[in-house]
Design a protein around this motif. Structure first.
Motif, PDB file in Angstrom:
ATOM      1  N   LEU A 290       0.830  -1.202   0.000  1.00  0.00           N
ATOM      2  CA  LEU A 290       0.000   0.000   0.000  1.00  0.00           C
ATOM      3  C   LEU A 290       0.865   1.253   0.000  1.00  0.00           C
ATOM      4  O   LEU A 290       0.494   2.276  -0.593  1.00  0.00           O
ATOM      5  CB  LEU A 290      -0.946  -0.001   1.192  1.00  0.00           C
ATOM      6  CG  LEU A 290      -1.947  -1.169   1.286  1.00  0.00           C
ATOM      7  CD1 LEU A 290      -3.051  -0.841   2.280  1.00  0.00           C
ATOM      8  CD2 LEU A 290      -2.540  -1.534  -0.058  1.00  0.00           C
ATOM      9  N   ASP A 291       2.016   1.196   0.643  1.00  0.00           N
ATOM     10  CA  ASP A 291       2.936   2.339   0.606  1.00  0.00           C
ATOM     11  C   ASP A 291       3.466   2.561  -0.807  1.00  0.00           C
ATOM     12  O   ASP A 291       3.585   3.705  -1.266  1.00  0.00           O
ATOM     13  CB  ASP A 291       4.103   2.126   1.572  1.00  0.00           C
ATOM     14  CG  ASP A 291       3.697   2.344   3.029  1.00  0.00           C
ATOM     15  OD1 ASP A 291       2.670   3.007   3.252  1.00  0.00           O
ATOM     16  OD2 ASP A 291       4.405   1.833   3.917  1.00  0.00           O
ATOM     17  N   GLU A 292       3.785   1.484  -1.498  1.00  0.00           N
ATOM     18  CA  GLU A 292       4.243   1.610  -2.891  1.00  0.00           C
ATOM     19  C   GLU A 292       3.132   2.144  -3.779  1.00  0.00           C
ATOM     20  O   GLU A 292       3.378   2.942  -4.701  1.00  0.00           O
ATOM     21  CB  GLU A 292       4.742   0.263  -3.400  1.00  0.00           C
ATOM     22  CG  GLU A 292       6.069  -0.162  -2.804  1.00  0.00           C
ATOM     23  CD  GLU A 292       6.454  -1.575  -3.170  1.00  0.00           C
ATOM     24  OE1 GLU A 292       7.647  -1.811  -3.454  1.00  0.00           O
ATOM     25  OE2 GLU A 292       5.564  -2.462  -3.176  1.00  0.00           O
ATOM     26  N   LEU A 293       1.910   1.726  -3.517  1.00  0.00           N
ATOM     27  CA  LEU A 293       0.772   2.240  -4.277  1.00  0.00           C
ATOM     28  C   LEU A 293       0.627   3.740  -4.055  1.00  0.00           C
ATOM     29  O   LEU A 293       0.354   4.503  -4.998  1.00  0.00           O
ATOM     30  CB  LEU A 293      -0.507   1.512  -3.864  1.00  0.00           C
ATOM     31  CG  LEU A 293      -1.807   1.993  -4.514  1.00  0.00           C
ATOM     32  CD1 LEU A 293      -1.760   1.836  -6.031  1.00  0.00           C
ATOM     33  CD2 LEU A 293      -3.006   1.242  -3.932  1.00  0.00           C
ATOM     34  N   ARG A 294       0.806   4.177  -2.842  1.00  0.00           N
ATOM     35  CA  ARG A 294       0.723   5.604  -2.528  1.00  0.00           C
ATOM     36  C   ARG A 294       1.810   6.385  -3.285  1.00  0.00           C
ATOM     37  O   ARG A 294       1.542   7.441  -3.869  1.00  0.00           O
ATOM     38  CB  ARG A 294       0.850   5.812  -1.023  1.00  0.00           C
ATOM     39  CG  ARG A 294       0.676   7.258  -0.584  1.00  0.00           C
ATOM     40  CD  ARG A 294       0.681   7.370   0.932  1.00  0.00           C
ATOM     41  NE  ARG A 294      -0.492   6.737   1.527  1.00  0.00           N
ATOM     42  CZ  ARG A 294      -0.501   5.562   2.137  1.00  0.00           C
ATOM     43  NH1 ARG A 294       0.628   4.865   2.244  1.00  0.00           N
ATOM     44  NH2 ARG A 294      -1.600   5.064   2.662  1.00  0.00           N
ATOM     45  N   VAL A 295       3.019   5.857  -3.290  1.00  0.00           N
ATOM     46  CA  VAL A 295       4.114   6.502  -4.024  1.00  0.00           C
ATOM     47  C   VAL A 295       3.801   6.540  -5.517  1.00  0.00           C
ATOM     48  O   VAL A 295       4.015   7.564  -6.189  1.00  0.00           O
ATOM     49  CB  VAL A 295       5.441   5.754  -3.773  1.00  0.00           C
ATOM     50  CG1 VAL A 295       6.533   6.249  -4.730  1.00  0.00           C
ATOM     51  CG2 VAL A 295       5.885   5.928  -2.330  1.00  0.00           C
ATOM     52  N   LEU A 296       3.281   5.424  -6.048  1.00  0.00           N
ATOM     53  CA  LEU A 296       2.923   5.375  -7.463  1.00  0.00           C
ATOM     54  C   LEU A 296       1.909   6.460  -7.804  1.00  0.00           C
ATOM     55  O   LEU A 296       2.060   7.185  -8.792  1.00  0.00           O
ATOM     56  CB  LEU A 296       2.348   3.994  -7.797  1.00  0.00           C
ATOM     57  CG  LEU A 296       1.801   3.804  -9.217  1.00  0.00           C
ATOM     58  CD1 LEU A 296       2.890   3.999 -10.264  1.00  0.00           C
ATOM     59  CD2 LEU A 296       1.155   2.411  -9.358  1.00  0.00           C
TER      60      LEU A 296
END
Length: 310
Positions: A290-296
């Motif tokens: 979910l953190d990577e999704l936020r960065v994306l």
């Protein structure tokens, strides 16, 4: 009419398959916010995955690998509808998510006349995207799915098949006039989804080829470009999870950003993303966090206009 849009990119993100635990992650996904070009804080994710029945090359004896809906749908298929009052759990979850978050829910459909009737009256217009698995390239299944989509104001997603029909180099040649087997089949499937007034989405998930190197399924963006040109009223989504797979999981974010920068003339090539995020009983190793999704989402918002839930 094709929708007049104030956005140019949709992000649909969620687990490969739904279970009783991961809906809490979908609610966290729904709350992800970014700054738009005007500096306003907006919700960044417009849709999620709620998949209760999985397409698999082999039938698994492990119920979790077939999806949480499998026992009920198996019974209903064998009894020819005598237990239609038993709602598959993924449909109940999807209905609640839509009501609570306004997200579009996207789901994989193998047996249209068994699975889709359960959504009628539970998912409103514009809130459901139903797609075929890449292993199912039968136009008649698309035809059945499109019937329900027309009657209920939903969308139909069409994933490309796994067979490319030529070498990767030939497929990616922008000067070639040849029509690949993949392109012919993909565009042909779209012809079965008739009279949907711009509610057809081609979903590019890569292809099987000896040249794929570390990709699970090699992306062929040039073929996707040509397919979209042949039916310009469709939208085009990229599925980086099935393209990158476990070997390139750590590269999903940069590979997706690169794809979302691609242009076709003056317009962006891709209209959306269907990415696996969070945790799941299936294909866990190709999920971003979910953190990577936020960065994306934050990176994409720097050069694309993201669609917020309606």
């Amino acid at each position: 009419m094709i929708e007049q849009r104030s956005y140019d990119l949709e992000i649909h993100a969620g687990p490969c398959s739904i279970n009783r635990q991961n809906p809490r992650e979908i609610y966290q996904i729904a709350d992800i916010r970014v700054k738009n070009a005007r500096g306003e804080s907006i919700r960044a994710i417009s849709g999620t995955r709620v998949v209760g029945l999985k397409s698999r090359t082999s039938l698994s004896s492990n119920p979790s690998e077939m999806g949480m809906d499998f026992p009920i749908l198996e019974e209903q298929f064998l009894l020819m509808g005598e237990t239609q009052d038993h709602i598959p759990p993924s449909v109940e979850i999807a209905s609640q998510i839509v009501a609570d978050t306004d997200l579009v829910v996207a789901s994989e459909i193998m047996m249209p006349d068994v699975q889709i009737p359960h959504y009628i009256g539970k998912i409103p217009p514009e809130r459901l995207l139903l797609w075929n698995p890449s292993v199912d390239q039968l136009g008649w299944h698309i035809w059945q799915t499109a019937k329900y989509a027309r009657n209920n104001g939903w969308h139909v997603g069409i994933k490309n098949g796994k067979s490319l029909g030529t070498t990767l180099v030939n497929a990616q040649d922008s000067t070639s006039q040849a029509i690949t087997e993949l392109e012919k089949t993909w565009v042909g499937l779209a012809s079965f989804a008739q009279n949907l007034e711009g509610r057809i989405t081609l979903i590019h998930r890569g292809v099987e080829t000896p040249e794929k190197e570390l990709f699970r399924s090699a992306p062929v963006h040039e073929v996707a470009r040509r397919a979209k040109r042949r039916i310009p009223e469709v939208r085009l989504f990229f599925d980086p999870s099935h393209s990158c797979g476990p070997n390139l999981r750590d590269q999903i974010v940069p590979i997706t950003i690169e794809a979302m920068r691609m242009k076709d003339g003056n317009n962006f090539l891709y209209d959306g993303i269907l990415v696996e995020a969070g945790t799941s009983d299936t294909d866990t190793l190709q999920h971003i966090t979910l953190d990577e999704l936020r960065v994306l989402a934050e990176e994409l918002a720097k050069f694309r206009s993201l669609r917020s839930p309606i």
